[in-house]
Design an enzyme around this catalytic site. Structure first.
Site, PDB file in Angstrom:
ATOM      1  N   PRO A 205       0.821  -1.212   0.000  1.00  0.00           N
ATOM      2  CA  PRO A 205       0.000   0.000   0.000  1.00  0.00           C
ATOM      3  C   PRO A 205       0.857   1.264   0.000  1.00  0.00           C
ATOM      4  O   PRO A 205       1.875   1.330   0.687  1.00  0.00           O
ATOM      5  CB  PRO A 205      -0.786  -0.102   1.306  1.00  0.00           C
ATOM      6  CG  PRO A 205      -0.775  -1.524   1.653  1.00  0.00           C
ATOM      7  CD  PRO A 205       0.479  -2.105   1.100  1.00  0.00           C
ATOM      8  N   GLY A 206       0.457   2.240  -0.775  1.00  0.00           N
ATOM      9  CA  GLY A 206       1.140   3.527  -0.757  1.00  0.00           C
ATOM     10  C   GLY A 206       2.395   3.602  -1.592  1.00  0.00           C
ATOM     11  O   GLY A 206       3.107   4.594  -1.533  1.00  0.00           O
ATOM     12  N   THR A 210      -1.772   3.401  -7.881  1.00  0.00           N
ATOM     13  CA  THR A 210      -2.840   4.190  -8.485  1.00  0.00           C
ATOM     14  C   THR A 210      -2.263   5.379  -9.241  1.00  0.00           C
ATOM     15  O   THR A 210      -2.671   5.685 -10.366  1.00  0.00           O
ATOM     16  CB  THR A 210      -3.807   4.670  -7.389  1.00  0.00           C
ATOM     17  OG1 THR A 210      -4.159   3.556  -6.574  1.00  0.00           O
ATOM     18  CG2 THR A 210      -5.038   5.282  -7.980  1.00  0.00           C
ATOM     19  N   GLU A 426      12.814   3.274  28.832  1.00  0.00           N
ATOM     20  CA  GLU A 426      13.320   3.706  27.518  1.00  0.00           C
ATOM     21  C   GLU A 426      14.842   3.734  27.513  1.00  0.00           C
ATOM     22  O   GLU A 426      15.473   3.372  26.516  1.00  0.00           O
ATOM     23  CB  GLU A 426      12.758   5.083  27.154  1.00  0.00           C
ATOM     24  CG  GLU A 426      11.242   5.132  26.977  1.00  0.00           C
ATOM     25  CD  GLU A 426      10.726   4.146  25.951  1.00  0.00           C
ATOM     26  OE1 GLU A 426      11.465   3.815  25.002  1.00  0.00           O
ATOM     27  OE2 GLU A 426       9.578   3.678  26.101  1.00  0.00           O
ATOM     28  N   HIS A 429      16.063   0.271  26.742  1.00  0.00           N
ATOM     29  CA  HIS A 429      16.020  -0.021  25.303  1.00  0.00           C
ATOM     30  C   HIS A 429      17.218   0.614  24.614  1.00  0.00           C
ATOM     31  O   HIS A 429      17.916  -0.029  23.810  1.00  0.00           O
ATOM     32  CB  HIS A 429      14.764   0.582  24.660  1.00  0.00           C
ATOM     33  CG  HIS A 429      13.495  -0.183  24.902  1.00  0.00           C
ATOM     34  ND1 HIS A 429      13.373  -1.518  24.648  1.00  0.00           N
ATOM     35  CD2 HIS A 429      12.275   0.222  25.333  1.00  0.00           C
ATOM     36  CE1 HIS A 429      12.135  -1.904  24.935  1.00  0.00           C
ATOM     37  NE2 HIS A 429      11.445  -0.862  25.362  1.00  0.00           N
TER      38      HIS A 429
END
Ligand code: ADP
Ligand code: MG
Ligand code: ZN
Length: 610
Positions: A205-206, A210, A426, A429
Site C-alpha cells: 500500500p502507498g 494508483t 526507555e 532499550h
C-alpha cells in the site's frame, strides 16, 4: 420523497388555476350589482329598465342608464309568475326587452358536471404523477448495472505524467512500452506482435500504484476509466457482471484508452473458496472480466490495468497469458527514491534553506511514497499552525514522528513515579541497542507519550536493509526485552508498560523458528501452512503440518530464544548501570534526548568488531 412533494405542488397549482378560472367565469367578467327583487320591481315601475334576460334563476337586468344588475328569483317560479304575483301592471313591461335564455352551455355544464368530475380529475392527475415517479425509480434501478467508472479524459487538470512519479524506475520502464502500444499500435501490429491486454501493478500500500496507472494514461494521452474492485460488488446479484460488461463497452467506444481496476483482489480472489451468495456474485464478476478480456480482438486498442497488494490471493486464471500477463512490481522506495519522492511533493511548498531532504530520506527507512507525501503535508500544516511562512527542519522532523508513532500526547500527565519508570524503561532499550553490535544506532529517546506508546526509543539502520541475519534478529529481541528487564532490575517488579514489547518479541521469536528456519534444534524447515479464509481476508487459520510433539518443541525453542535474549539484555544493563542511571536522569530532566545528547552520555556506538 422529493418527487412526491413536487407532484403534490403541481396538483395544487392546477387545482388553484381551475378554481380561479371558475370564479372568474361566475362573476361574468365585469361585476354586476346584486339587487333584490323589490328593487327590480321598483325599477320596472319607474320604467328605468332597458332589458331583462332570464337565465335559469338569474335575472340579468340592464337599466336604461347602462348599469348592469343581477337579481335572483325563486327556483321553479317563472318570470311571468313573478310579475303576476307582484301584480305589476302589464303596460309597465312594455318596451322592456325580455329574453329567456337557457342556462348558457359552458356555465351549465361547469355548474352541473364539475362537482362530479373534478375529484376524479384530481385523483387521475395524482395517480399519473405517482406512476411516473415509480417509473423513474425503476429506470434508476436499471442504471445500477451500469459501470460507475470515473472517467478522466485527456484534458483534465488532474492529469499526471511520469515525472510526477518519483523512483520506481523499472516499473516506469515497463509502462513506457504500454504507452507506446497505445500511441502507435500499428507499428507493433505490422510486425505481428500481440499487444498485451492486461498489466498488473503489484506493490504494498502507498507505493504509488494508483498514481502510476494514472500517469500512464496521462503519458499516452488517452482516456482513463477508473473503477475500484469493490464497486463491482453490490447488494443485487448480477450487478457486478453487468457493470463489467458496461465498463468494457464504454472502453471500446473510447478506444484507445486505459481501464484501471484498482484493488482488484476485491473481485479477483481465487475462485471456488467462497461459502455463500455474495461469493457467487464475486465469481460471476470475475468470470465476466475474464470473458471480456478474451473478447478483445487484436485491433481494439484498450489496455486493462489493475492494481493489488495481495498478488498471492489472486485467481490464477487472471494471470494467464492474454490476461494480466504483464506484471509490474513497485518496490518500497530506497533512500534515493525517497529523496526523489520528497522532492516531487516539496515542489509547491516553501522550504527553509537549511532543510535537507536527503536527511529526511535517511531517517525514513521503510516509509512508502504515501507516507512521505504525508510527512510533507503534515509539516506544512504544522508550520501554518506555528504561523510560519516557510517549512523548517523542525516541522519535518516532528511530522516524521507523528506519521511513525501518532500525535504527541503532552497532556497525558505522568506522576513522578511513572516518569521515572518510563525513563528507565526507555533508557534500557536505548542502552542495549547502543551496546549490541548488530542493533541499529539510537536516534532519539523520549518519555513523551505518542499515539499509544508511553514513551519511545527510535533507532535507525545506517542503510536500507533487505536481508536479516539470525544474530540481528536475536539482538532485536534483546532490545525489545530491554525495557522489561530494566524495570525488573531497577524496581524489582514490572509494569504493564512492556506488554507490547513482549508481544512483539514473542512473535519475532516464533517466526524465527517456524518461518525462517533459524532454530538449530528444529532445523531448516517451516512449520504450519498459513491458510486464509477468504471472507475475513485475514490469516485466522493455521493448518498444522506437524505433530503435537513438535509443537511442544517449538514452544520450548521460543522460550529458549526469549530467555537467551533477556539474559543478554540483563548483562548489558548490569555492566552499564551507571550509564543507564545518567540517561534516565537526563530523560527525566528534558523528556527527550536526541542522538548527540545520548552519545554525550554513553559515547559513540562501538563498531561491530568490538
Ligand atoms: P497505492 O495505490 O499503491 O496504494 P497511491 O498511488 O494511491 O498508492 O499513492 C498514494 C499517494 O502517495 C500518491 O497520491 C502520491 O501522492 C504518493 N506517492 C506514492 N508513491 C509515489 C511516488 N513514487 N512518487 C510520488 N508520489 C508518490
Ligand atoms: Mg491505490
Ligand atoms: Zn518498551
Amino acid at each position: 420523497m422529493k418527487p412526491l412533494i413536487k407532484n403534490f405542488l403541481v396538483v395544487t397549482l392546477i387545482f388553484l388555476f381551475i378554481a380561479s378560472l371558475f370564479s372568474l367565469y361566475s362573476t361574468g367578467g365585469k361585476t354586476a350589482q346584486r339587487v333584490g327583487l323589490e328593487s327590480l320591481l321598483a325599477s320596472l315601475d319607474e320604467g328605468n329598465v332597458e332589458s331583462i334576460a332570464v337565465e335559469g334563476n338569474d335575472l340579468k337586468i340592464t337599466l336604461k342608464d347602462g348599469t348592469a344588475q343581477v337579481a335572483k328569483k325563486e327556483p321553479g317560479e317563472s318570470f311571468s309568475d313573478l310579475v303576476k304575483n307582484y301584480s305589476l301592471p302589464a303596460e309597465k313591461l312594455k318596451g322592456v326587452k325580455i329574453e329567456v335564455r337557457d342556462e348558457s352551455g359552458t356555465r351549465y355544464w361547469l355548474g352541473a358536471v364539475l362537482p362530479f368530475v373534478l375529484p376524479f380529475l384530481l385523483i387521475g392527475v395524482f395517480i399519473y404523477f405517482m406512476l411516473r415517479s415509480v417509473q423513474g425509480a425503476n429506470s434508476r434501478a436499471m442504471m445500477f448495472g451500469q459501470s460507475q467508472a470515473k472517467e478522466f479524459s485527456r484534458d483534465t487538470k488532474a492529469r499526471v505524467s511520469f515525472k510526477d512519479v518519483a523512483g520506481v524506475k523499472e516499473a516506469k520502464e515497463e509502462l513506457k512500452e504500454v504507452v507506446e502500444f497505445l500511441r502507435h499500435p500499428k507499428k507493433f501490429l505490422d510486425l505481428g506482435a500481440r499487444i498485451p491486454r492486461g498489466v498488473l501493478l503489484l506493490g504494498s500500500p502507498g507505493t504509488g500504484k494508483t498514481l502510476l496507472a494514472r500517469a500512464t494514461a496521462g503519458e499516452a494521452n488517452v482516456p482513463f476509466l477508473h473503477i475500484s474492485g469493490s464497486e463491482f460488488v453490490e447488494m443485487f446479484v448480477g450487478v457486478g457482471a453487468s457493470r463489467v460488461r458496461d465498463l468494457f463497452k464504454r472502453a471500446k467506444k473510447n478506444s484507445p484508452c486505459i481501464i484501471f481496476i484498482d484493488e482488484i483482489d476485491a473481485v479477483g480472489r481465487r475462485r471456488g473458496a467462497g461459502l455463500g451468495g455474495s461469493h457467487d456474485e464475486r465469481e460471476q464478476t470475475l468470470n465476466q472480466i475474464l470473458v471480456e478480456m478474451d473478447g478483445f480482438d487484436q485491433t481494439t486498442n484498450v489496455i486493462v490495468m489493475a492494481a493489488t497488494n495481495r498478488p498471492d490471493v489472486l485467481d490464477p486464471a487472471l494471470l494467464r497469458p492474454g490476461r494480466f500477463d504483464r506484471q509490474v512490481v513497485l518496490d518500497e522506495p530506497d533512500i534515493k527514491d525517497r529523496e526523489a519522492i520528497l522532492k516531487v511533493h516539496a515542489r509547491q511548498k516553501p522550504l527553509g534553506k537549511e532543510v535537507s531532504l536527503r536527511r529526511i530520506a535517511e531517517s525514513t527507512p521503510g516509509f512508502s511514497g504515501a507516507d512521505l507525501a504525508n510527512i510533507l503535508n503534515e509539516a506544512a500544516i504544522l508550520a501554518a499552525r506555528r504561523n510560519k511562512k516557510i517549512i523548517d527542519m523542525a516541522e519535518l522532523q516532528d511530522s516524521i514522528l507523528k506519521v511513525m508513532l501518532g500525535p504527541e500526547r503532552k497532556s497525558r500527565v505522568l506522576t513522578d513515579k511513572e516518569k521515572k519508570i518510563t525513563a528507565f524503561h526507555e533508557g534500557g532499550h536505548a542502552l542495549v541497542s547502543h551496546f549490541l553490535p548488530h542493533a541499529d544506532p539510537v536516534q532519539k529517546i523520549s518519555i513523551i507519550a505518542r499515539g499509544r506508546a508511553g514513551g519511545y526509543t527510535i533507532k535507525l539502520p545506517l542503510e536500507d536493509k533487505h536481508l536479516y541475519t539470525k544474530s540481528e534478529y536475536l539482538e532485536e529481541i534483546s532490545v525489545l526485552l530491554a525495557g522489561h528487564v530494566t524495570e525488573k532490575e531497577i524496581f524489582g517488579e514490572v509494569t504493564t508498560g512492556a506488554t507490547s514489547d513482549l508481544r512483539r518479541a514473542t512473535n519475532l521469536a516464533r517466526r524465527l523458528v517456524t518461518d525462517y528456519g533459524m532454530s538449530e534444534n528444529l532445523g531448516p524447515r517451516t512449520f504450519g501452512e498459513k491458510e486464509e479464509l477468504i471472507f475475513l481476508g485475514r490469516e485466522i487459520h493455521e493448518q498444522r503440518d506437524y505433530s503435537e510433539k513438535v509443537a511442544e518443541e517449538i514452544d520450548k525453542e521460543i522460550t529458549h530464544i526469549i530467555d537467551q535474549a533477556a539474559h543478554q539484555a540483563k548483562g548489558i544493563i548490569g555492566r552499564y548501570r551507571d550509564l543507564l542511571e545518567k540517561t534516565a536522569v537526563a530523560l527525566i530532566a528534558t523528556e527527550t534526548l536526541d542522538k548527540e545528547e545520548f552519545e554525550k552520555i554513553v559515547g559513540k556506538k562501538p563498531k561491530e568488531a568490538a
